[in-house]
Design an enzyme around this catalytic site. Sequence first.
Site, mmCIF file in Angstrom:
data_model
loop_
_atom_site.group_PDB
_atom_site.id
_atom_site.type_symbol
_atom_site.label_atom_id
_atom_site.label_comp_id
_atom_site.label_asym_id
_atom_site.label_seq_id
_atom_site.Cartn_x
_atom_site.Cartn_y
_atom_site.Cartn_z
ATOM 1 N N SER A 142 0.863 -1.186 0.000
ATOM 2 C CA SER A 142 0.000 0.000 0.000
ATOM 3 C C SER A 142 0.892 1.226 0.000
ATOM 4 C CB SER A 142 -0.850 -0.017 1.280
ATOM 5 O OG SER A 142 -1.502 1.218 1.470
ATOM 6 N N TYR A 155 -2.737 -1.235 10.371
ATOM 7 C CA TYR A 155 -2.589 -1.359 8.908
ATOM 8 C C TYR A 155 -1.238 -0.805 8.456
ATOM 9 C CZ TYR A 155 -4.163 -1.144 3.985
ATOM 10 O OH TYR A 155 -4.294 -1.312 2.628
HETATM 11 P P1 NAD Z 1 -11.360 -6.378 -0.623
HETATM 12 O O1 NAD Z 1 -12.080 -6.239 0.671
HETATM 13 O O2 NAD Z 1 -12.088 -6.136 -1.894
HETATM 14 O O3 NAD Z 1 -10.650 -7.797 -0.728
HETATM 15 C C1 NAD Z 1 -10.057 -8.435 0.386
HETATM 16 C C2 NAD Z 1 -9.960 -9.915 0.093
HETATM 17 O O4 NAD Z 1 -9.352 -10.573 1.242
HETATM 18 C C3 NAD Z 1 -11.323 -10.590 -0.113
HETATM 19 O O5 NAD Z 1 -11.209 -11.568 -1.111
HETATM 20 C C4 NAD Z 1 -11.583 -11.243 1.241
HETATM 21 O O6 NAD Z 1 -12.481 -12.334 1.187
HETATM 22 C C5 NAD Z 1 -10.181 -11.684 1.586
HETATM 23 N N1 NAD Z 1 -10.023 -12.027 3.008
HETATM 24 C C6 NAD Z 1 -10.465 -11.328 4.084
HETATM 25 N N2 NAD Z 1 -10.157 -12.010 5.216
HETATM 26 C C7 NAD Z 1 -9.505 -13.139 4.824
HETATM 27 C C8 NAD Z 1 -8.944 -14.243 5.530
HETATM 28 N N3 NAD Z 1 -8.966 -14.310 6.877
HETATM 29 N N4 NAD Z 1 -8.375 -15.245 4.818
HETATM 30 C C9 NAD Z 1 -8.344 -15.191 3.449
HETATM 31 N N5 NAD Z 1 -8.855 -14.172 2.740
HETATM 32 C C10 NAD Z 1 -9.430 -13.171 3.429
HETATM 33 O O7 NAD Z 1 -10.125 -5.372 -0.491
HETATM 34 P P2 NAD Z 1 -9.055 -4.817 -1.549
HETATM 35 O O8 NAD Z 1 -9.127 -3.347 -1.482
HETATM 36 O O9 NAD Z 1 -9.129 -5.514 -2.850
HETATM 37 O O10 NAD Z 1 -7.708 -5.220 -0.786
HETATM 38 C C11 NAD Z 1 -6.792 -6.170 -1.270
HETATM 39 C C12 NAD Z 1 -5.410 -5.791 -0.781
HETATM 40 O O11 NAD Z 1 -5.067 -4.517 -1.330
HETATM 41 C C13 NAD Z 1 -5.282 -5.661 0.735
HETATM 42 O O12 NAD Z 1 -4.061 -6.208 1.171
HETATM 43 C C14 NAD Z 1 -5.289 -4.162 0.951
HETATM 44 O O13 NAD Z 1 -4.630 -3.788 2.111
HETATM 45 C C15 NAD Z 1 -4.555 -3.706 -0.297
HETATM 46 N N6 NAD Z 1 -4.773 -2.300 -0.647
HETATM 47 C C16 NAD Z 1 -6.007 -1.820 -0.926
HETATM 48 C C17 NAD Z 1 -6.159 -0.484 -1.244
HETATM 49 C C18 NAD Z 1 -7.488 0.112 -1.568
HETATM 50 O O14 NAD Z 1 -7.577 1.348 -1.627
HETATM 51 N N7 NAD Z 1 -8.518 -0.666 -1.813
HETATM 52 C C19 NAD Z 1 -5.042 0.359 -1.267
HETATM 53 C C20 NAD Z 1 -3.801 -0.161 -0.979
HETATM 54 C C21 NAD Z 1 -3.677 -1.497 -0.655
#
Ligand code: NAD
Length: 259
Positions: A142, A155
């Site tokens: 991130s 986080y």
């Molecule tokens: P999201 O909520 O759409 O997806 C999260 C995924 O993790 C889902 O498939 C969920 O089922 C899975 N998950 C949750 N708990 C779990 C567990 N205990 N075991 C296995 N899987 C589990 O979120 P996203 O935004 O797509 O996030 C994905 C990654 O991207 C994360 O690591 C997040 O920190 C990172 N990220 C997101 C953003 C953003 O702005 N959305 C920015 C930077 C980084």
Amino acid sequence: MLKGKNAVVTGSTSGIGLAIARALAAEGVNITLNGFGDAAAIEKERSGIESEFGVKAVYSAADLTKGSECAALIKFGEEQLGSVDILVNNAGVQHVSPIEDFPDDKWDLIIALNLSAAFHATKAAVPGMKARKWGRIINTASAHALVASPFKSAYVSAKHGIAGLTKTVALETATFGITVNAICPGYVWTPLVEKQIPDTAKARGITEEQVKEFLLAEQPTKEFVKVEEVAALAVFLCSDGAKSITGSLQQIDGGWVAE
Ligand code: NAD
């Protein structure tokens, strides 16, 4: 060049992980999906990937807050598809709260899923990659691996930790045809961001409507990053053209950390 390779993408039932899984499948990569959600919706995605891209796609519901399930997920991918050539450590959750109120169980959950899960899965996947002298490990970090924001202590700590893990494993595997990189997105409109709107409004004393504007204030482009853009970067990092890119933290944040 990626055709016939096998990938595990954690947290790929939604958001960024699902987009990465689909983009890799479009390159001919067989996919192990993982994550939570509605069983029928997940099966639709799994079978849709197979029919749309002509690859094999399997699904594991492993709960990656447990180290043993991370290792079991890698074993599942190896057994079902024959190998794990590409590992995308992507599953993650968020919680927004001032430090003095930050719930202990949320701290433990975020460290377990956003940091320790990548350690356990990487540890399990590296031996096979070393033996085959080829591997790609991508950690979805991130912008918060590089800079902090208030009220996100767990986080930001986990994401800074993932940056360290990325660099360390890159050094250990550099002579084995393995690259290890982190992708550092800014705000991407996914359920993870949507769910933090009410708590962010509360922590900052602003309305939920103001939060979206507030988030975009961080990003000079004033646009959310799209999941497809993050997925395109992941595919590039898996390509031969990226074979000398290792131990890097790739910013994809509309200029956020340049400010
Ligand atoms: P999201 O909520 O759409 O997806 C999260 C995924 O993790 C889902 O498939 C969920 O089922 C899975 N998950 C949750 N708990 C779990 C567990 N205990 N075991 C296995 N899987 C589990 O979120 P996203 O935004 O797509 O996030 C994905 C990654 O991207 C994360 O690591 C997040 O920190 C990172 N990220 C997101 C953003 C953003 O702005 N959305 C920015 C930077 C980084």
